[in-house]
Design an enzyme around this catalytic site. Structure first.
Site, PDB file in Angstrom:
ATOM      1  N   ARG A  52      -6.979   3.533 -12.425  1.00  0.00           N
ATOM      2  CA  ARG A  52      -6.617   2.658 -11.309  1.00  0.00           C
ATOM      3  C   ARG A  52      -6.684   3.434  -9.995  1.00  0.00           C
ATOM      4  NH1 ARG A  52      -7.295  -0.638 -14.566  1.00  0.00           N
ATOM      5  NH2 ARG A  52      -5.912  -2.318 -15.289  1.00  0.00           N
ATOM      6  N   GLU A  53      -6.913   2.691  -8.894  1.00  0.00           N
ATOM      7  CA  GLU A  53      -6.774   3.243  -7.545  1.00  0.00           C
ATOM      8  C   GLU A  53      -5.476   2.698  -6.946  1.00  0.00           C
ATOM      9  OE1 GLU A  53     -10.368   3.835  -9.051  1.00  0.00           O
ATOM     10  OE2 GLU A  53      -9.939   1.785  -8.385  1.00  0.00           O
ATOM     11  N   ALA A  97       8.581  -4.953  12.645  1.00  0.00           N
ATOM     12  CA  ALA A  97       8.444  -4.117  11.453  1.00  0.00           C
ATOM     13  C   ALA A  97       7.987  -2.717  11.829  1.00  0.00           C
ATOM     14  CB  ALA A  97       7.464  -4.743  10.463  1.00  0.00           C
ATOM     15  N   MET A  99       7.168   1.515   9.809  1.00  0.00           N
ATOM     16  CA  MET A  99       7.212   2.405   8.658  1.00  0.00           C
ATOM     17  C   MET A  99       8.448   3.306   8.718  1.00  0.00           C
ATOM     18  SD  MET A  99       4.524   1.480   7.036  1.00  0.00           S
ATOM     19  CE  MET A  99       4.496   2.750   5.762  1.00  0.00           C
ATOM     20  N   SER A 134       2.453  -5.891  -2.506  1.00  0.00           N
ATOM     21  CA  SER A 134       1.242  -6.133  -3.294  1.00  0.00           C
ATOM     22  C   SER A 134       1.158  -5.092  -4.409  1.00  0.00           C
ATOM     23  CB  SER A 134      -0.001  -6.056  -2.396  1.00  0.00           C
ATOM     24  OG  SER A 134      -1.167  -6.391  -3.119  1.00  0.00           O
ATOM     25  N   GLU A 165       1.493   5.426  19.713  1.00  0.00           N
ATOM     26  CA  GLU A 165       1.146   4.944  18.377  1.00  0.00           C
ATOM     27  C   GLU A 165       0.094   3.834  18.431  1.00  0.00           C
ATOM     28  OE1 GLU A 165       4.681   3.865  16.269  1.00  0.00           O
ATOM     29  OE2 GLU A 165       5.601   5.847  16.478  1.00  0.00           O
TER      30      GLU A 165
END
Length: 217
Positions: A52-53, A97, A99, A134, A165
């Site tokens: 898998r990736e 939102a 990170m 996901s 950014e």
């Protein structure tokens, strides 16, 4: 088909798979890893080695910035590379939102991103959900909060974000029902906004009742 009585009694945990090999296929703004693994089967035994990736994004925080006194939501509009082929526009409307940096508490990210993207101060922060966006191919995990704000502190159309950014955000102030409509229209058709606004549809009356007597200073 396997015996349902047998499969229903199995609860797999993080110890029921084996990572055989992991390689970095690409490292840039994000990372892509090539994995070889195997895991236990509901019918018993193990899979053969699976290749898998994995798209590595890590954790992010989302903030549903809601003004219960005005029944309005503060959202931001920005260019999104993943929507470049959208027939209408790659500029999407989203809840706030950002990170999570290394060793940074998610609550601190919620306050920081709200200030950076909209200029607003969160008056009250409440955790709503932690979910994978996901998991079929990405490790991204979203920690979603409700942030009570005073929308009188922001002007519709204000520009937010950090130039360092490469952020170019347009602050958008919407009535709750108009914000939800944008998820149907396609402008806010992203999972973070849909989950947040559907939660608000179910809970706005409770929020308004609990905050009506606590007018912001």
């Amino acid at each position: 088909m396997s015996n349902p009585a047998f499969t229903s009694s199995i609860d797999f945990t993080a110890t029921d798979y084996t990572l055989i090999e992991e390689k970095t296929a690409y490292q840039g703004f994000f990372a892509l890893r090539k994995l070889t693994l195997k895991h236990k089967l509901f019918k018993g035994g193990w899979t053969q080695p699976i290749h898998r990736e994995l798209f590595v994004r890590g954790q992010a925080v989302g903030v549903l910035a809601y003004d219960p006194w005005q029944d309005k939501v503060v959202m931001v509009e920005q260019f999104r590379v993943g929507a470049m082929n959208d027939p209408k526009s790659p500029w999407l409307l989203e809840v706030i939102a950002g990170m999570i940096e290394e060793n940074e508490p998610p609550e601190a990210v919620a306050h920081r991103e709200t200030k950076e993207e909209s200029g607003l101060t969160i008056l009250h922060l409440e955790h709503l959900y932690t979910y994978y966006s996901s998991p079929g191919g990405s490790d991204e995990q979203i920690i979603l909060y409700l942030g009570i704000v005073d929308s009188n502190q922001v002007n519709n159309g204000d520009i937010g974000g950090l130039a360092t950014e490469h952020e170019d955000l347009r602050v958008t102030l919407l009535h709750r029902t108009d914000a939800l409509q944008e998820t149907i229209n396609g402008k806010a058709a992203n999972t973070l906004s849909i989950i947040a606004l559907q939660w608000l549809t179910l809970n706005h009356q409770r929020l308004q009742a609990s905050w009506v007597k606590q007018q912001p200073q």
